[in-house]
Write a protein that holds these residues in place. Sequence first.
Motif, short mmCIF file in Angstrom:
data_model
loop_
_atom_site.label_atom_id
_atom_site.label_comp_id
_atom_site.label_asym_id
_atom_site.label_seq_id
_atom_site.Cartn_x
_atom_site.Cartn_y
_atom_site.Cartn_z
N LYS A 319 71.76 -0.25 89.74
CA LYS A 319 71.89 -0.97 88.23
C LYS A 319 71.90 0.11 87.04
O LYS A 319 70.77 0.07 86.50
CB LYS A 319 71.15 -1.95 88.25
CG LYS A 319 71.01 -3.08 89.37
CD LYS A 319 70.09 -4.17 89.05
CE LYS A 319 70.43 -5.15 90.59
NZ LYS A 319 69.17 -6.17 90.35
N ILE A 320 72.91 0.47 86.86
CA ILE A 320 73.09 1.48 85.70
C ILE A 320 73.73 0.49 84.53
O ILE A 320 74.58 -0.16 84.47
CB ILE A 320 74.45 2.47 85.82
CG1 ILE A 320 73.82 3.24 87.05
CG2 ILE A 320 74.50 3.25 84.50
CD1 ILE A 320 74.91 4.21 87.32
N PRO A 321 72.93 0.57 83.27
CA PRO A 321 73.16 -0.16 82.02
C PRO A 321 74.78 0.07 81.43
O PRO A 321 75.24 1.32 81.62
CB PRO A 321 72.40 0.46 80.87
CG PRO A 321 71.27 1.13 81.78
CD PRO A 321 71.77 1.53 83.00
N TYR A 322 75.39 -0.98 81.33
CA TYR A 322 76.78 -0.92 80.85
C TYR A 322 77.00 0.16 79.83
O TYR A 322 77.96 0.85 79.72
CB TYR A 322 77.28 -2.17 80.42
CG TYR A 322 78.98 -2.15 80.03
CD1 TYR A 322 79.89 -2.24 80.91
CD2 TYR A 322 79.30 -2.44 78.75
CE1 TYR A 322 80.93 -2.10 80.68
CE2 TYR A 322 80.54 -2.19 78.42
CZ TYR A 322 81.72 -2.29 79.48
OH TYR A 322 82.81 -2.19 79.10
N LYS A 323 76.18 0.19 78.74
CA LYS A 323 76.55 1.04 77.56
C LYS A 323 76.49 2.73 78.14
O LYS A 323 76.89 3.42 77.32
CB LYS A 323 75.31 0.86 76.64
CG LYS A 323 73.92 1.34 77.21
CD LYS A 323 72.52 1.31 75.88
CE LYS A 323 71.52 2.08 76.67
NZ LYS A 323 70.32 1.52 75.46
N THR A 344 78.60 17.60 89.72
CA THR A 344 78.56 16.49 88.77
C THR A 344 77.21 16.38 88.03
O THR A 344 76.18 16.46 88.49
CB THR A 344 78.81 15.02 89.75
OG1 THR A 344 80.09 15.07 90.16
CG2 THR A 344 78.55 13.94 88.82
N PHE A 345 77.55 15.87 86.76
CA PHE A 345 76.51 15.86 85.88
C PHE A 345 76.29 14.32 85.45
O PHE A 345 77.05 13.54 85.20
CB PHE A 345 76.69 16.60 84.50
CG PHE A 345 75.62 16.26 83.38
CD1 PHE A 345 74.61 17.15 83.44
CD2 PHE A 345 75.80 15.19 82.54
CE1 PHE A 345 73.74 16.95 82.29
CE2 PHE A 345 74.95 15.07 81.54
CZ PHE A 345 73.73 15.88 81.31
N MET A 346 75.03 13.81 85.38
CA MET A 346 74.51 12.53 85.07
C MET A 346 73.56 12.63 84.00
O MET A 346 72.64 13.49 84.01
CB MET A 346 74.03 11.80 86.20
CG MET A 346 75.31 11.47 87.48
SD MET A 346 74.53 10.35 88.80
CE MET A 346 75.77 10.30 89.80
N VAL A 350 70.71 7.80 84.10
CA VAL A 350 71.57 7.53 85.20
C VAL A 350 71.23 8.39 86.32
O VAL A 350 71.02 7.76 87.60
CB VAL A 350 73.20 8.01 84.90
CG1 VAL A 350 74.15 7.67 86.06
CG2 VAL A 350 73.54 7.04 83.72
N PHE A 351 70.68 9.56 86.18
CA PHE A 351 70.57 10.51 87.37
C PHE A 351 69.12 9.86 87.99
O PHE A 351 69.06 10.02 89.12
CB PHE A 351 70.12 11.81 86.66
CG PHE A 351 69.55 12.90 87.84
CD1 PHE A 351 70.56 13.46 88.60
CD2 PHE A 351 68.41 13.19 87.78
CE1 PHE A 351 69.90 14.24 89.70
CE2 PHE A 351 68.02 13.97 88.84
CZ PHE A 351 68.78 14.53 89.74
N GLU A 352 68.13 9.63 87.14
CA GLU A 352 66.84 9.06 87.65
C GLU A 352 67.00 7.88 88.56
O GLU A 352 66.57 7.67 89.65
CB GLU A 352 66.00 8.77 86.37
CG GLU A 352 65.29 10.14 85.92
CD GLU A 352 64.44 9.75 84.53
OE1 GLU A 352 64.37 8.46 84.03
OE2 GLU A 352 63.99 10.83 84.10
N LEU A 353 67.96 7.03 88.12
CA LEU A 353 68.18 5.75 89.01
C LEU A 353 68.86 5.94 90.32
O LEU A 353 68.64 5.61 91.30
CB LEU A 353 69.29 4.71 88.42
CG LEU A 353 68.56 4.14 86.97
CD1 LEU A 353 69.55 3.38 85.97
CD2 LEU A 353 67.30 2.97 87.39
N VAL A 354 69.59 7.28 90.07
CA VAL A 354 70.47 7.49 91.56
C VAL A 354 69.34 8.36 92.32
O VAL A 354 69.42 8.03 93.55
CB VAL A 354 71.74 8.31 91.07
CG1 VAL A 354 72.27 8.89 92.44
CG2 VAL A 354 72.80 7.41 90.22
N ALA A 441 78.27 10.09 79.68
CA ALA A 441 76.96 10.22 80.49
C ALA A 441 77.33 10.68 81.80
O ALA A 441 76.44 11.09 82.46
CB ALA A 441 76.48 8.62 80.35
N ILE A 442 78.43 10.46 82.24
CA ILE A 442 78.57 11.32 83.77
C ILE A 442 79.89 11.98 83.74
O ILE A 442 81.03 11.81 83.11
CB ILE A 442 79.09 9.95 84.71
CG1 ILE A 442 77.68 9.09 84.79
CG2 ILE A 442 79.33 10.62 85.87
CD1 ILE A 442 77.85 7.84 85.53
#
Length: 472
Positions: A319-323, A344-346, A350-354, A441-442
């Motif tokens: 669940k990544i924030p849309y922003k 790949t960079f996040m 984002v990275f912490e959630l993944v 962001a990605i």
Amino acid sequence: MASPPPLFFFFFLIFLSVVSAVKLPLSPFSHYTDQSPNNDAHLALRRLADSSIARAQQLKQPTSIKPHEDSLFASSAAAVKSPLTPKSYGGYSVSLSFGTPSQTIPFVFDTGSSLVWFPCTSRYLCSGCNFPGLDPTRIHKFVPRDSSSSRVIGCQNPKCKFLFGSNVKCRGCDPSTRNCTVPCPPYILQYGLGSTAGILLSEKLNFADLTVPDFVIGCSILSTRQPAGIAGFGRGPESLPSQMNLKRFSHCLVSRRFDDTNMSTDLDLDTGSGHKTGSKTPGLSYTPFRNNPNVSNSAFLEYYYLSLRRIFVGSKRVKIPYKLLAPGPDGNGGSIVDSGSTFTFMERPVFELVAEEFAAQMSNYSREKELEKITGLGPCFNISGKGSVTVPELTFEFKGGAKMELPLSNYFTLVGSVDNVCLTVVSDNTVSSAGGRSGPAIILGSFQQQNYHVEHDLENDRFGFARKKCSP
């Protein structure tokens, strides 16, 4: 910076040959990896992780080019090809020929920048280029005095505006005349791990069955940590696709293990007559490119933005924030695809959630946090003593439903031995969930694109891909 050595040029008029596409081989560079048998795999991974993060930081905060004040297409007959080969530093190399007679130079294939430039003149200087396996005195250089078609681009030449815009200042020029002999200002370009500076030339770009006259190319006199030229395939007017008016280009990156190999596959350049407008390459899934954010820094207009909608780890949607998935008016957020990035960079949120989702689904394996510190990768797991290893899939889902379901080798790698594996996605520690740098962001890197047929369909403004065993 010292003045560039004198160059002698002749004006030469040539015409465009009628050919619909070209194919170029992509090859790997050896600048960043020790070729000795005792090469430390941990340190090699650390170099690649650090370079991916440095690259991401530059893409997220790009410095606009400024003056120095001192075939895999539907019709194979439509393809012009050149070999594209992986290199141990994490990127891919393509050779291009310029001049009269031709001089062939290796370039880094880069969809995250636009200027095409080569090490130029016999006096080319590269500072900080003492990489293992590379002799800085043997860097391939273009010598303008040996080409009868080389000429310096003048300040009032419309192509000078490719880099510097309409407000370029031609010091010493009479605005009322077009006969000004003042050259276009020198450029300075910043990259993640280095920089380059030089002047713009007009040259002839040569393929086996195609000639491109008056091609704008950077003649770099001085660089730092950039021992090879860069072929910019971004969206800028100075890029190779823009100057050749390509309808699409595609590639299939061969799998690599951070070493040099003689394997290569073709980079296909389609100039238009080999396909119908709107046609799709059979077998590819497509997603439209997203509009670039309209921000003050024009460098953001060079990127290929993707409409990434969802990320799955196994069957679980992260669940990544849309922003973070969509670029805002400030240019913060969104996703781009970049062949110049290795891993790949996040962005940290984002990275912490993944990473947390991988850790949760692989909780039966012990974490190797010391290895994470050494390599810059993570999470890392110890899988020794396990009869079978279960790793959840990593899936990117794009607008229109196209899904990139990555094979395991594209997002996990063995590190040091068969006992340890690490996720090959990187992040940094400088961005908080409350804000931070502007920019994507990605960043989808080349390691995750291995063994995929990838197509940049410029005519129809879309990105195509399909799993494919990329073999020469």
